[in-house]
Design a protein around this motif. Structure first.
Motif, mmCIF file in Angstrom:
data_model
loop_
_atom_site.group_PDB
_atom_site.id
_atom_site.type_symbol
_atom_site.label_atom_id
_atom_site.label_comp_id
_atom_site.label_asym_id
_atom_site.label_seq_id
_atom_site.Cartn_x
_atom_site.Cartn_y
_atom_site.Cartn_z
ATOM 1 N N LYS A 167 4.866 12.026 6.154
ATOM 2 C CA LYS A 167 5.620 13.636 6.808
ATOM 3 C C LYS A 167 4.006 14.272 6.921
ATOM 4 N N LEU A 168 3.815 14.193 5.258
ATOM 5 C CA LEU A 168 2.680 15.023 5.071
ATOM 6 C C LEU A 168 1.636 14.394 5.878
ATOM 7 N N ALA A 169 1.053 13.006 6.501
ATOM 8 C CA ALA A 169 0.033 12.467 6.588
ATOM 9 C C ALA A 169 0.673 13.114 8.040
ATOM 10 N N GLU A 170 1.574 12.554 8.912
ATOM 11 C CA GLU A 170 1.845 13.522 10.406
ATOM 12 C C GLU A 170 1.127 14.798 10.686
ATOM 13 N N ILE A 171 1.217 15.131 9.925
ATOM 14 C CA ILE A 171 0.521 16.698 9.417
ATOM 15 C C ILE A 171 -0.935 16.767 9.395
ATOM 16 N N THR A 203 0.655 -1.006 -0.125
ATOM 17 C CA THR A 203 0.281 -0.231 -0.285
ATOM 18 C C THR A 203 0.931 1.224 -0.027
ATOM 19 N N ALA A 204 0.519 1.868 -0.566
ATOM 20 C CA ALA A 204 0.847 3.250 -0.365
ATOM 21 C C ALA A 204 0.710 4.469 0.456
ATOM 22 N N THR A 205 -0.384 3.964 1.014
ATOM 23 C CA THR A 205 -1.166 4.229 2.570
ATOM 24 C C THR A 205 -0.093 4.828 3.561
ATOM 25 N N PRO A 206 -0.134 6.298 3.638
ATOM 26 C CA PRO A 206 1.658 5.524 4.613
ATOM 27 C C PRO A 206 0.718 6.328 6.245
ATOM 28 N N ILE A 207 0.425 4.631 6.626
ATOM 29 C CA ILE A 207 -0.217 4.273 8.036
ATOM 30 C C ILE A 207 1.001 4.561 9.046
ATOM 31 N N PRO A 208 0.590 5.677 9.990
ATOM 32 C CA PRO A 208 1.516 5.512 11.510
ATOM 33 C C PRO A 208 2.152 3.782 12.232
ATOM 34 N N ARG A 209 2.984 3.397 12.212
ATOM 35 C CA ARG A 209 3.411 2.252 13.406
ATOM 36 C C ARG A 209 2.461 2.063 14.374
ATOM 37 N N THR A 210 2.509 3.032 15.006
ATOM 38 C CA THR A 210 1.621 2.816 16.019
ATOM 39 C C THR A 210 -0.258 2.704 15.703
#
Ligand code: ADP
Ligand code: MG
Length: 682
Positions: A611-615, A414-421
């Motif tokens: 980075k963008l997902a985080e924001i 997947t290209a969806t940036p899911i954070p580890r948590t």
């Protein structure tokens, strides 16, 4: 008496004071039985706990009074509206309260009646007045519900007020509810018992009670998620792969060094993780995350190659026919001339139009759409299934594959940036590999937010750029939500935009139109035409597939970009920037509130999906950002996906208890209910 017979499954229709009409309204909120009622948590509390003397009131204060009705009458305003006016006194003074259009109030608030009154004091005309306050008659017994305390406020629906909900929920919290959480867990984690938590979440005596209730109920929720995950994991690992893949270290090394490029450090790392799993006896179940263009395909190809060396088969599934065809082209060139012990690596392709898939040993790799999974049974030697750009991350797919005697390895990409948590919570039964690095020499897509007054200049610039670079562009209009009426509206607007652009703006260029209402065939034709360079601009809804590779497209224009989340914008932008030429992204925004400007500026500044997902996560919260609903996951009611501490604790307990779950029948039952309510209903 009636409540003696109540249990958690009692339907709302059977409750005191809930008639047919109210039952229908409750269903709109998803409340069907007592359990749902109890788990309809307040989303905030009005603090009416402070009871003030009338004489001390100040404008703008939110307070509770305790007093006696002096008068209460119907009257009319100057404009002819019907209002109710009451005068209330306590030992310190008198004050007026008014309501609009509630004539029945005068029958309740008769002179001499003692009441609580709660709300905001403000000027009405020239006098301090309570406007539409909550009221509650003083009872001899029990504490008040609507005033003189922390008052719960609920999600409401038409003709179903918080006040009504409070009155109905109040008797239910007296039910004794069996606690499904084992006592050991409760003690160790310092959690209150369930009945008490439910009582406190609805009718807390103070702030501390809200906190301890939230702590308990959040833990429950995350614990059940983790138990569910632990159960899936156990089932999966139970199925042993009969023939683990042999190493072939030398051959793999040879394959990698013959690639047309050098793997990035991140690619090397995930290849190692994947191959090491493939060589084990337990079936792999891994999620490979990597930004658009980070090079996941070649990583998958190396896994396929190991299968081939071992004489086994692999399948590669993409969400659409076009992406499947693109994979076919890429892998054909990667595997060109690969011969091992006299065998060539043969690739089969399953088009959606063909009914039957080729059986038996005719190929080493079969490429097709996700529908392939239903036919994978006929593949006798299947050892690796790769699912590209999958949203549900293999939960269903796995069950399809599990049923057969031999369980293949699964790699989901997947290209969806899911954070580890978050991955840890929702997909905790999957192992995670992350490519957090882009191939070198990839140029950053230059991104600008275009102000309204520069729109014409932008069009002129676009035409020049396309002609000079012999390049192509996407122009995307947003999908606001996915309801049918919105889709129709959007199709209409994208059609109009297409006409406007073709006639008035770019009469010299060739434009194509793409939207979700086109039949599959027609859609494919247009994308093909675009990828063959027969169109200059593709005007489209966001249906342009993730991962589509059209190197000549170097410009992405996004209309009403403030309507998109950052993750989506980033995905759209990822459709350009795939060649050596400089690529561009222009963001048009229809409205410019502070928050959307913040997001669009982040797009100008950052090129990394993570980075963008985080924001975005900070601005909008996880439910929105990761489209968790689309990922087959219901919204959490009370727990937060950012509550890493509790997530970790819940995970440890779940893994500890899953093997002994039959010793805890109430917990087992809860887990089953939870699955029906939470996972399968989505
Ligand atoms: P995605 O992760 O989005 O599926 P792809 O696998 O389609 O990305 O790769 C995008 C492009 O990058 C492809 O053209 C691929 O050949 C190229 N690529 C992949 N890895 C590297 C690398 N290490 N160095 C240079 N180019 C690479
Ligand atoms: Mg891809």
């Amino acid at each position: 008496m009636k409540y003696k017979k109540l249990n958690l499954k009692t339907p709302v229709e059977d409750l005191y004071m809930v008639g047919e009409a109210y039952a229908q309204r409750l269903k709109r909120l998803g409340i069907n039985n007592v359990w749902d009622f109890l788990y309809h948590f307040p989303f905030r509390y009005n603090d009416y706990s402070l009871v003030s003397p009338i004489a001390s009131l100040q404008r703008g204060e939110t307070v509770t009074l305790k007093g006696t009705i002096v008068t209460c009458q119907n009257s009319y305003t100057k404009s002819g509206k019907r209002i109710q006016k009451a005068v209330l006194k306590d030992s310190s003074g008198q004050i007026e309260a008014i309501w609009f259009n509630q004539p029945f109030i005068v029958n309740i608030l008769r002179p001499g009646v003692e009441i609580f009154l709660a709300g905001k004091v403000d000027y009405f005309g020239s006098r301090l007045t309570f406007v539409s306050p909550e009221y509650e008659l003083l009872k001899a017994k029990g504490s008040p519900l609507h005033a003189g305390r922390l008052v719960p406020v609920y999600r409401e629906t038409a003709k179903l007020s918080s006040k009504w909900l409070r009155s109905r929920i109040s008797p239910l919290i007296k039910l004794s509810i069996p606690d499904f959480l084992p006592e050991g867990v409760r003690k160790k984690e310092n959690l209150i018992d369930l009945s008490r938590a439910l009582k406190q979440i609805h009718f807390p005596q103070n702030r501390e009670e809200i906190l301890s209730a939230r702590k308990r109920l959040s833990f429950d929720e995350l614990f059940l998620v983790q138990l569910n995950v632990a159960q899936r994991k156990k089932k999966w690992q139970h199925n042993q792969l009969t023939y683990p893949l042999k190493g072939y270290y030398k051959e793999i090394k040879g394959f990698i060094s013959a690639l047309p490029f050098k793997l990035t450090t991140a690619q090397n790392r995930v290849v190692k993780e994947i191959l090491s799993d493939l060589r084990k006896e337990k079936p792999m179940n891994r999620l490979l995350e990597g930004d658009v263009g980070s090079g996941k395909t070649v990583v998958a190809a190396i896994g396929v190659y190991l299968c081939f060396l071992n004489g086994w088969q692999a399948i590669l599934m993409a969400p659409t026919e076009i992406l499947a065809q693109q994979h076919l082209k890429t892998l054909k060139s990667l595997f060109k001339d690969k011969v091992f012990r006299g065998r060539k690596l043969r690739i089969g392709f399953q088009s959606g139009r063909k009914k039957k898939i080729p059986r038996g040993d005719q190929f080493d790799l079969l490429i097709g759409t996700h529908a392939l999974i239903y036919e994978s049974k006929v593949l006798k030697k299947l050892s690796l299934a790769i699912i590209d750009e999958q949203h549900r991350f293999g939960v269903e797919q796995r069950t399809k594959l599990i049923k057969r005697g031999l369980t293949p390895h699964i790699l989901t990409m997947t290209a969806t940036p899911i954070p580890r948590t978050i991955a840890l919570t929702l997909y905790g039964d999957l192992k995670l590999s992350v490519i957090d690095e882009m191939p070198p020499q990839r140029k950053k897509v230059k991104t600008w937010v275009v102000p309204v007054e520069k729109r014409m200049d932008a069009y002129i610039w676009i035409e020049k750029l396309l002609k000079k670079e012999k390049a192509q562009a996407f122009i995307v209009c947003p999908l606001i939500d996915e309801s049918e009426s919105e889709v129709l509206k959007l199709v209409k607007s994208v059609k109009i935009e297409f006409k406007r652009l073709s006639k008035d703006v770019f009469p010299d260029l060739k434009l194509g139109l793409l939207h979700g209402q086109l039949k599959g065939n027609k859609k494919d034709q247009i994308i093909k035409k675009f990828s063959q360079g027969k169109l200059d601009i593709l005007v489209s809804t966001p249906v342009v597939e993730v991962g589509i590779d059209i190197p000549r497209a170097i410009l992405m224009v996004i209309e009403a970009s403030d309507r998109f989340g950052l993750a989506q914008l980033h995905q759209l932008r990822g459709r350009v920037g795939r060649s050596k030429k400089q690529s561009y992204c222009l963001l048009f925004a229809s409205q410019k509130d502070k928050e959307s400007l913040k997001r669009l500026n982040a797009m100008q500044k950052y090129n990394s999906g993570f980075k963008l997902a985080e924001i975005d996560l900070k601005i909008r919260g996880p439910g929105e950002v990761y489209g968790l609903k689309q990922h087959g996951f219901g919204q959490l009611k009370i727990a937060s996906l950012m509550d890493i501490d509790t997530i970790k604790k819940a995970k440890v307990w779940a893994e500890k208890l899953i093997n002994r779950i039959s010793k805890y029948p109430t917990l087992q039952r809860e887990l089953k209910n939870y699955k029906i309510k939470f996972v399968e209903s989505n």
